[in-house]
Design a protein around this motif. Structure first.
Motif, PDB file in Angstrom:
ATOM      1  N   ARG A  29      78.720 120.183  22.142  1.00  0.00           N
ATOM      2  CA  ARG A  29      77.517 121.101  22.763  1.00  0.00           C
ATOM      3  C   ARG A  29      77.332 120.820  24.486  1.00  0.00           C
ATOM      4  N   ARG A  32      80.425 121.841  26.239  1.00  0.00           N
ATOM      5  CA  ARG A  32      80.673 123.453  26.528  1.00  0.00           C
ATOM      6  C   ARG A  32      79.643 123.836  27.559  1.00  0.00           C
ATOM      7  N   LEU A  33      78.441 123.394  27.613  1.00  0.00           N
ATOM      8  CA  LEU A  33      77.685 123.590  28.614  1.00  0.00           C
ATOM      9  C   LEU A  33      78.138 123.373  30.056  1.00  0.00           C
ATOM     10  N   LEU A  36      81.017 125.696  30.850  1.00  0.00           N
ATOM     11  CA  LEU A  36      80.450 127.038  31.120  1.00  0.00           C
ATOM     12  C   LEU A  36      79.936 127.084  32.531  1.00  0.00           C
ATOM     13  N   TYR A  91      74.345 135.975  34.742  1.00  0.00           N
ATOM     14  CA  TYR A  91      74.536 134.677  34.317  1.00  0.00           C
ATOM     15  C   TYR A  91      73.309 133.886  35.022  1.00  0.00           C
ATOM     16  N   TRP A  96      70.736 131.041  30.037  1.00  0.00           N
ATOM     17  CA  TRP A  96      72.245 130.839  29.381  1.00  0.00           C
ATOM     18  C   TRP A  96      72.447 129.850  28.491  1.00  0.00           C
ATOM     19  N   MET A  97      71.796 128.677  28.753  1.00  0.00           N
ATOM     20  CA  MET A  97      71.947 127.515  27.557  1.00  0.00           C
ATOM     21  C   MET A  97      71.546 127.878  26.340  1.00  0.00           C
ATOM     22  N   VAL A 100      74.882 130.435  24.837  1.00  0.00           N
ATOM     23  CA  VAL A 100      76.356 129.891  25.278  1.00  0.00           C
ATOM     24  C   VAL A 100      77.298 130.703  24.754  1.00  0.00           C
ATOM     25  N   TRP A 103      78.058 134.109  26.685  1.00  0.00           N
ATOM     26  CA  TRP A 103      78.638 134.079  28.270  1.00  0.00           C
ATOM     27  C   TRP A 103      79.984 133.761  28.138  1.00  0.00           C
ATOM     28  N   TYR A 104      80.488 132.606  27.128  1.00  0.00           N
ATOM     29  CA  TYR A 104      81.940 132.485  27.046  1.00  0.00           C
ATOM     30  C   TYR A 104      82.755 133.630  26.901  1.00  0.00           C
TER      31      TYR A 104
END
Length: 684
Positions: A29, A32-33, A36, A91, A96-97, A100, A103-104
């Protein structure tokens, strides 16, 4: 009040280890944060570069044959880049968190569309086959796919979405045009860039993972340092708090012991007050019922004498007033039984239709005399024998019908009974009493089932009543496992409904109790053989009433005034039955009964009926346990007395005689009896 502040968790505790643990899901996670954030951070730069390079390509390839296509292509590039700018702006404005994945998907969609626009350049080669144009297109596509390694290679999937459309389009073009060596070269280039992107992604992922782990470990180390520094302070504070807690607990214990002692005293005072209340009600019941017995008894005797119309009116008023007073006394006693938890319900077999017939016999004539229509609707499924308390059920129905008659001036009154639930061993009956009376508003309904509550004060003045009837009905219905409710419209009428849970009677039983008295008949006693009855009663009025009720051929009635005389009379005489008052001077009825039961021979078995003004909860059970055979409360009802005597004495039986043909001598005799009683009262 003692309280403990929330402190850091000890590093030695399992909870601390769990809080500091780092699992793969958390690493993924965090990665990915970061990934992104990096993607969207580069969108403005990538979009500007795409626009600039597309503009250079437009300039380099511009020629009349490609003019329209180039404008369309450049417009598509501007539109896609514009959409990517919009997504970048949204965004930055969003949380956005917490979204996720969304937005990906948006980023990958923008990457794919950009790749499709670059792939569409292959279409230029259909319109022009100049070597320099082919060279510009191929170099541009290879350059863009190579440059994408910088912005998108950290996500191999995103890189594929960008480079597959243009490269596969180029390979397809070269195969179609027969340039297989060029198609092979672009294919190797595609394979090479994808493998490179895969390795770059793996390296970036490993580097990012190490960075995340190191960051987390640094946070753990910092927290451990803070925890270690605060442990001593925490321990000192806890010691101080424990000392304070110990002191507070000692104070609380002392306060608790004080409260316990006060509660004991309060409970003792409450029990004493409850006993005093019960004793007071028992005394009042006895003291009120004793003169009531005499008054109603004399009025009953007076009714059998020759009276003119005016005297009969006075007599009816006196009887009605006495019965109202007696009903009020009974209501108060019933309410006391319920509040003290001493009201016990019977569990006997009864016929529901018989109860309805008794209610109809009592009320139908009065209802029709007011010009009202009267209906009874008994559902066939409910018309059977049940086991329960018919007396209390009749009491509730009687009260609701009485109210309906009281408050209905025109229209109708209807009783409806249905089977609400039919179970294996029990059933739920629903009773509804509907009238077209004055009705109630919502505010009046809310308080109607409270004690001493009526519709309003004007109702009390106009219609009378104590306001206890519905409160008692609610308690009785609750004891019978049901509920009572009301639906009413002012000026239209009311509908009272209640449910009771009763046991189903599988095998009908023979009816027991009093025989039904037909109109124009009067119940009495007849002796099949001489019967001798002893009556222990200290009140002169009650003796006169009993003597008038038991004026039967072959029945000898002897009076005594206290328990001592009653005991001596039983010893010396041979009585078939004893009527025993409870409250008497020198020796009360209970003590006299106990001593009679201690006598030798058949005299100890002499039937004894308690004839008393005591009517509190548990009185009947107390007297039967003390050795008495039956119990009758005052005012004494002749039918109840006759039935009890006939059940205990074989030589007595109930008879019925016509009242319309009573001869003149009997009337004169009763008239003389009344005058004799009045004279005796005057002398006293």
């Amino acid at each position: 009040m003692f309280s403990v502040n929330k402190e850091p968790i000890s590093p030695l505790s399992p909870a601390f280890g769990q809080s500091m643990a780092l699992n793969q899901e958390q690493i993924d996670r965090d990665y990915r944060l970061d990934q992104l954030a990096l993607f969207y951070k580069g969108i403005p730069f990538v979009a500007v570069c795409n626009i600039l390079i597309a503009s250079f390509v437009f300039w380099a390839l511009y020629q009349p044959v490609l003019q329209n296509v180039l404008f369309i292509w450049l417009g598509a590039m501007f539109m896609v880049c514009g959409l990517r700018f919009v997504s970048w702006h949204l965004y930055n404005l969003s949380d956005w968190m917490s979204t996720v994945d969304k937005w990906y998907r948006i980023y990958q969609a923008g990457t794919f569309l950009t790749g499709v626009v670059w792939a569409s350049m292959i279409g230029f080669l259909i319109l022009t086959s100049a070597p320099e144009d082919i060279l510009i297109v191929i170099f541009t596509i290879s350059g863009m796919t190579a440059g994408a390694l910088v912005s998108s290679a950290s996500s191999f999937q995103s890189y594929l979405l960008f480079n597959i459309p243009p490269l596969f389009s180029a390979i397809g073009y070269f195969i179609v045009t027969g340039r297989f060596e060029m198609a092979t070269m672009v294919g190797f280039y595609t394979l090479f860039t994808n493998l490179l992107a895969r390795n770059i992604e793996s390296s970036i992922r490993n580097s990012a993972y190490l960075k995340i782990v190191n960051k987390h470990l640094a946070e753990v180390a910092l927290k451990e340092k803070h925890v270690a520094e605060e442990q001593e302070k925490l321990l000192e504070k806890q010691v101080t708090e424990l000392e304070l807690t110990y002191s507070q607990l000692k104070e609380k214990q002392a306060a608790y012991e004080k409260v316990v002692e006060e509660n004991k005293r309060s409970r003792k005072d409450a029990e004493q007050a409850n006993r005093a209340k019960s004793d007071f009600l028992a005394a009042m019941s006895h003291e009120i019922r004793t003169p009531m017995n005499g008054m109603l008894g004399m009025l009953a005797l007076l009714k059998d004498t020759r009276l003119d119309d005016k005297q009969e009116g006075y007599l009816k008023t006196a009887v009605r007033s006495g019965k109202i007073l007696l009903q009020l006394l009974n209501d108060i006693l019933d309410l006391t039984k319920v509040e003290s938890g001493k009201m016990e319900l019977e569990h006997v077999s009864f016929d529901l239709s018989q109860i309805l017939q008794e209610i109809s016999d009592l009320w139908e004539a009065r209802i029709r005399a007011k010009g009202l229509e009267y209906k009874v609707n008994l559902e066939e499924a409910a018309d059977r024998r049940w086991r329960g308390d018919p007396v209390r059920l009749r009491q509730v129905l009687h009260n609701l019908v009485s109210n309906a008659v009281k408050f209905t001036m025109q229209g109708s009154i209807m009783i409806r009974i249905s089977l609400a639930a039919d179970e294996k061993e029990t059933g739920v009956l629903k009773f509804t009493v509907i009238d077209t009376g004055i009705g109630l508003d919502m505010e009046q309904e809310a308080h109607l089932f409270e004690k001493f509550s009526q519709g309003d004060t004007s109702t009390t003045r106009k219609f009378g009543g104590s306001g206890l009837g519905l409160a008692i009905c609610r308690e009785i219905v609750s004891l019978m496992g049901g509920e009572i409710s009301l639906s009413s419209v002012p000026g239209k009428g009311s509908s009272f409904s209640f449910t009771v849970r009763l046991a189903q009677e599988s095998i009908p039983e023979n009816g027991e109790g009093l025989q039904e008295i037909e109109a124009g008949q009067k119940m009495g006693l007849v002796c099949k053989a001489p019967v001798k009855v002893l009556a222990a009663e200290d009140n002169h009025i009650n003796r006169v009433v009993v003597q008038a009720m038991l004026k039967v051929d072959d029945l000898t009635l002897q009076f005594v005034q206290n328990g001592v005389e009653a005991l001596q009379a039983v010893r010396d005489g041979d009585f078939d039955l004893v009527l025993m008052d409870i409250h008497m001077p020198e020796m009360d009825g209970l003590e006299a009964t106990r001593r009679i039961r201690e006598l030798r021979g058949k005299k100890s078995k002499t039937p004894i009926i308690a004839l008393t003004a005591n009517a509190m909860a548990g009185d009947r059970e107390t007297y039967l346990l003390q050795g008495m055979d039956d119990y009758i409360s005052k005012p004494v009802d002749g039918k109840t007395l006759y039935s009890a005597m006939a059940n205990l004495v074989d030589d007595l039986e109930i008879c019925f005689r016509e009242t319309s043909g009573e001869d003149e001598n009997n009337l004169e005799e009763k008239q003389a009896k009344i005058e004799e009683f009045i004279n005796s009262i005057s002398e006293r």
